[in-house]
Scaffold this active site. Sequence first.
Site, PDB file in Angstrom:
ATOM      1  N   GLY A 273       1.103  -1.157   0.043  1.00 28.28           N
ATOM      2  CA  GLY A 273      -0.234  -0.106   0.060  1.00 28.28           C
ATOM      3  C   GLY A 273       0.765   1.158  -0.173  1.00 28.28           C
TER       4      GLY A 273
ATOM      5  CB  SER B  19       1.100   3.687  -5.948  1.00 27.74           C
ATOM      6  OG  SER B  19       2.357   3.267  -6.173  1.00 27.74           O
TER       7      SER B  19
ATOM      8  CD  GLU C 274       8.939  -1.535  -4.831  1.00 25.69           C
ATOM      9  OE1 GLU C 274       8.066  -1.407  -5.831  1.00 25.69           O
ATOM     10  OE2 GLU C 274       9.018  -1.109  -3.841  1.00 25.69           O
TER      11      GLU C 274
END
Length: 379
Positions: free
Chosen positions: A130, A132, A247
């Site tokens: 959660g 963007s 990421e």
Amino acid sequence: MTPDTTAATGRDIADLRARVRKFTSERLTAGDFVPQCDAWVRGFDLSFSRALSAEGLIGVTWPAEFGGSGMPSTARLVITEELLRVGAPVAAHWIGERQIGPSILRFGSRELQDEFLPAITTSEVSFCLGMSETEAGSDLAAVRTTAERDGSGWRINGAKVWTTNAHHATHAYVLARTSRSEIKHQGLTEFIVDMRSPGVTVRPILDLAGEHHFNEVLLDEVAVPGRWVIGEVGEGWSQVTGQLSFERGGSERFLSTYPLLAATLKHAHLSGDRATIEQVGALAARVSALRNLAWNIAVSVDNGVAPVADAAKLKYLGPAFERDVLNTARYAVDVGGLSDEGTLERLISEAQVAIPGMSIRGGVSEVLLTLVARSETRL
């Protein structure tokens, strides 16, 4: 696909690679999955992830007390390379293992570590991101989702968008604003949210092929216990910038289309088209360089360094490489005709749908180049 293993001190990387390759080969033979592009996003298969868990192949870098094996990050890199190489359906555990687990391990309380890390290694929990928001885009510091104290816990209100596999996930990582400041990077906090909580609504966002991977997640007075804060309240920005290295710096940034690359080479050999073979050769050289960069990033993580700039470089170069894989595959079909079994055409279709989003997720090019430029300026 065997890089220099000198950085994996104390671990036999070759044996680990062979072990994972045997695992995927057996499941391919059994028909447990069909290789696909972008499998770490689109291949949500909880049974496959749990089979990996049973083999001790999830969370291998974490301490044994949390279900891991204490291996270096280079070992996880080898595992992910082998899974991506065959397009295995790994989405059920990918986000939790790739970045939420490491963040909890680095910043979380012992209570949080005990609660979530073993559950990630066994695939009992599955995370979505959660981050963007519609008004923030790639600027995480501009998030508007808020969290206010409620007794010993918190109440979260806001909306997140492009939340991959939120309709499957048991939990979400949520970046929310816990205080207002003139400096927008301040006052952010990281939370874990139970997706089954009252006030959580998941709305599907279909892609160009009509497939459902993305979602909008609405958070309306969602209660979160105080123990589910990751790290320190208000320190979310400094924590998340390190998390983004996990990421952005992985092999999924350039191996998401590897099944297509392999199928293109096979098709080129069968058709005898020399030009396609040469193009695939050039791509092979580039993938080797990208793998070396990913290897160096993993070594940096093992050394306790957050490789923000190198991860940004990999994330910037990866989507360009994958676009060229798709273009080469299209060329192979144009000059060599359709493949006999249709695999190449299917993989081209999958890549064509996935590639537009590859340059956006994890940070747009402008953000990545800014990170690299700032790093070079400091040298």
